[in-house]
Structure formats: C-alpha cells, structure tokens
Design a protein around this motif. Sequence first.
Motif, mmCIF file in Angstrom:
data_model
loop_
_atom_site.group_PDB
_atom_site.id
_atom_site.type_symbol
_atom_site.label_atom_id
_atom_site.label_comp_id
_atom_site.label_asym_id
_atom_site.label_seq_id
_atom_site.Cartn_x
_atom_site.Cartn_y
_atom_site.Cartn_z
ATOM 1 N N ILE A 1 25.512 14.139 39.997
ATOM 2 C CA ILE A 1 25.106 13.590 41.287
ATOM 3 C C ILE A 1 23.946 12.626 41.054
ATOM 4 O O ILE A 1 22.881 13.033 40.571
ATOM 5 C CB ILE A 1 24.673 14.725 42.238
ATOM 6 C CG1 ILE A 1 25.837 15.696 42.453
ATOM 7 C CG2 ILE A 1 24.186 14.144 43.565
ATOM 8 C CD1 ILE A 1 25.428 17.003 43.099
ATOM 9 N N PRO A 2 24.098 11.329 41.368
ATOM 10 C CA PRO A 2 23.038 10.355 41.073
ATOM 11 C C PRO A 2 21.823 10.513 41.976
ATOM 12 O O PRO A 2 21.943 10.740 43.170
ATOM 13 C CB PRO A 2 23.707 9.005 41.291
ATOM 14 C CG PRO A 2 24.895 9.275 42.143
ATOM 15 C CD PRO A 2 25.285 10.704 41.927
ATOM 16 N N MET A 3 20.652 10.396 41.352
ATOM 17 C CA MET A 3 19.370 10.413 42.058
ATOM 18 C C MET A 3 18.703 9.037 41.981
ATOM 19 O O MET A 3 18.007 8.638 42.889
ATOM 20 C CB MET A 3 18.458 11.481 41.450
ATOM 21 C CG MET A 3 19.024 12.886 41.556
ATOM 22 S SD MET A 3 18.170 14.098 40.502
ATOM 23 C CE MET A 3 16.491 14.029 41.075
ATOM 24 N N ALA A 4 18.898 8.332 40.871
ATOM 25 C CA ALA A 4 18.388 6.970 40.672
ATOM 26 C C ALA A 4 19.339 6.260 39.722
ATOM 27 O O ALA A 4 19.878 6.871 38.803
ATOM 28 C CB ALA A 4 16.974 6.989 40.101
ATOM 29 N N ILE A 5 19.544 4.955 39.955
ATOM 30 C CA ILE A 5 20.517 4.177 39.187
ATOM 31 C C ILE A 5 19.846 2.928 38.617
ATOM 32 O O ILE A 5 19.123 2.222 39.323
ATOM 33 C CB ILE A 5 21.710 3.785 40.080
ATOM 34 C CG1 ILE A 5 22.429 5.056 40.559
ATOM 35 C CG2 ILE A 5 22.671 2.857 39.352
ATOM 36 C CD1 ILE A 5 23.515 4.800 41.571
ATOM 37 N N TYR B 1 18.887 15.057 34.393
ATOM 38 C CA TYR B 1 19.080 14.339 33.134
ATOM 39 C C TYR B 1 19.027 12.834 33.359
ATOM 40 O O TYR B 1 19.435 12.340 34.399
ATOM 41 C CB TYR B 1 20.472 14.656 32.565
ATOM 42 C CG TYR B 1 20.787 16.121 32.505
ATOM 43 C CD1 TYR B 1 20.530 16.850 31.358
ATOM 44 C CD2 TYR B 1 21.353 16.775 33.601
ATOM 45 C CE1 TYR B 1 20.825 18.206 31.290
ATOM 46 C CE2 TYR B 1 21.650 18.130 33.544
ATOM 47 C CZ TYR B 1 21.377 18.839 32.389
ATOM 48 O OH TYR B 1 21.666 20.176 32.333
ATOM 49 N N TRP B 2 18.570 12.102 32.338
ATOM 50 C CA TRP B 2 18.709 10.649 32.289
ATOM 51 C C TRP B 2 19.756 10.347 31.227
ATOM 52 O O TRP B 2 19.711 10.884 30.114
ATOM 53 C CB TRP B 2 17.387 9.974 31.929
ATOM 54 C CG TRP B 2 17.538 8.491 31.751
ATOM 55 C CD1 TRP B 2 17.504 7.804 30.575
ATOM 56 C CD2 TRP B 2 17.771 7.523 32.776
ATOM 57 N NE1 TRP B 2 17.708 6.468 30.809
ATOM 58 C CE2 TRP B 2 17.865 6.262 32.155
ATOM 59 C CE3 TRP B 2 17.913 7.590 34.156
ATOM 60 C CZ2 TRP B 2 18.096 5.093 32.863
ATOM 61 C CZ3 TRP B 2 18.135 6.426 34.862
ATOM 62 C CH2 TRP B 2 18.210 5.195 34.213
ATOM 63 N N GLY C 1 22.802 3.167 33.679
ATOM 64 C CA GLY C 1 21.963 4.328 33.424
ATOM 65 C C GLY C 1 21.727 5.053 34.735
ATOM 66 O O GLY C 1 21.536 4.406 35.764
ATOM 67 N N HIS C 2 21.785 6.385 34.708
ATOM 68 C CA HIS C 2 21.613 7.167 35.932
ATOM 69 C C HIS C 2 20.715 8.367 35.676
ATOM 70 O O HIS C 2 20.819 9.018 34.638
ATOM 71 C CB HIS C 2 22.947 7.690 36.437
ATOM 72 C CG HIS C 2 23.894 6.632 36.893
ATOM 73 N ND1 HIS C 2 25.176 6.917 37.229
ATOM 74 C CD2 HIS C 2 23.758 5.302 37.071
ATOM 75 C CE1 HIS C 2 25.814 5.805 37.605
ATOM 76 N NE2 HIS C 2 24.956 4.818 37.499
ATOM 77 N N LEU C 3 19.867 8.670 36.647
ATOM 78 C CA LEU C 3 19.188 9.950 36.715
ATOM 79 C C LEU C 3 20.129 10.850 37.503
ATOM 80 O O LEU C 3 20.445 10.556 38.661
ATOM 81 C CB LEU C 3 17.838 9.819 37.428
ATOM 82 C CG LEU C 3 17.024 11.105 37.542
ATOM 83 C CD1 LEU C 3 16.546 11.569 36.163
ATOM 84 C CD2 LEU C 3 15.827 10.903 38.461
ATOM 85 N N LEU C 4 20.616 11.912 36.860
ATOM 86 C CA LEU C 4 21.639 12.759 37.466
ATOM 87 C C LEU C 4 21.159 14.193 37.630
ATOM 88 O O LEU C 4 20.409 14.697 36.787
ATOM 89 C CB LEU C 4 22.892 12.800 36.574
ATOM 90 C CG LEU C 4 23.608 11.490 36.300
ATOM 91 C CD1 LEU C 4 24.716 11.711 35.266
ATOM 92 C CD2 LEU C 4 24.195 10.925 37.580
ATOM 93 N N MET C 5 21.631 14.855 38.680
ATOM 94 C CA MET C 5 21.516 16.305 38.760
ATOM 95 C C MET C 5 22.911 16.867 38.565
ATOM 96 O O MET C 5 23.900 16.265 38.993
ATOM 97 C CB MET C 5 20.872 16.767 40.066
ATOM 98 C CG MET C 5 21.709 16.667 41.305
ATOM 99 S SD MET C 5 20.977 17.518 42.732
ATOM 100 C CE MET C 5 19.948 16.234 43.413
ATOM 101 N N LYS C 6 22.970 18.017 37.860
ATOM 102 C CA LYS C 6 24.277 18.593 37.552
ATOM 103 C C LYS C 6 24.120 20.071 37.227
ATOM 104 O O LYS C 6 23.183 20.464 36.549
ATOM 105 C CB LYS C 6 24.892 17.862 36.358
ATOM 106 C CG LYS C 6 26.301 18.317 36.050
ATOM 107 C CD LYS C 6 26.926 17.521 34.941
ATOM 108 C CE LYS C 6 28.353 18.007 34.783
ATOM 109 N NZ LYS C 6 28.728 18.239 33.443
ATOM 110 N N SER C 7 25.057 20.885 37.721
ATOM 111 C CA SER C 7 25.102 22.286 37.314
ATOM 112 C C SER C 7 26.030 22.390 36.109
ATOM 113 O O SER C 7 26.829 21.500 35.856
ATOM 114 C CB SER C 7 25.601 23.168 38.463
ATOM 115 O OG SER C 7 26.921 22.825 38.810
#
Length: 123
Positions: free
Chosen positions: A64-68, A103-104, A47-53
């Motif tokens: 782009i992972p922010m938390a894993i 997003y999660w 599971g990842h907290l991601l940022m994405k355009s």
Amino acid sequence: HTIGAATQAVLEANVPEVYLTPAANIKGAIFQYFEAVETSTVFTMAGHLLMKSGAAPANVADGIPMAILSVKSANINAGTTIQFEHQATLLRDVFVPAGFGVYWIQDSGTSAGVNRGYRAHVL
C-alpha cells in the motif's frame, strides 16, 4: 517510542529498505516524516514507501503506497548527460495498523549519497 534514521546507503533494485517490520508493529504506528531525494539519468525510475503485512515487498507495486518517487527537475550535467532529480515526501501523518511493516523500495539501484530519512511513533 519514536524510531527514525537518516541514511545515504546504496540501494539495490527491488530490494526493500526496512523501516518497521510487521512483527515489531504490535499496536500500530504513526509515520510522521519520510523523504527521499536523489538524482539519476533514469527518468522513469519508480520508488515507493509502502506498508505491507506478511513478507517484505518484492517490487514497487507490492504493498500500500504511502509516498511515491516523482521527477522534480532535470538539468544537463557536464554538457551532455541529463540528470533528473527525484523526490518522495510523506505529506501528512499516516497510521500504519498493527501487523503491517513499512519499507522503501525502488526499481533501479542507486549509488551512495542518496538521501533518505524517516521518523515514526510506534504505539
């Protein structure tokens, strides 16, 4: 303005939970807090907290992972089933540039009762 929420909603595998859309992020945002805690019989769950355009992520590697999510402990439940506790925590403030969403997403579904929460300051 500040946005945030806490939820225990059911998650489907590879269906992102949307915290901030790229269209709503016109000046950038600072994600200040995120945490997900859950138990599962699946040791290898990702599971990842991601940022994405652009479009929302299709899987845990699509952004782009922010938390894993990682395994924190294991115990035997009811004498035979091994339950693993997974946790993902944002360890510091993260700047999310304008035009990126947050997003999660997980590669395994969950039942109700999984705890997730976030807080962000949208510039």
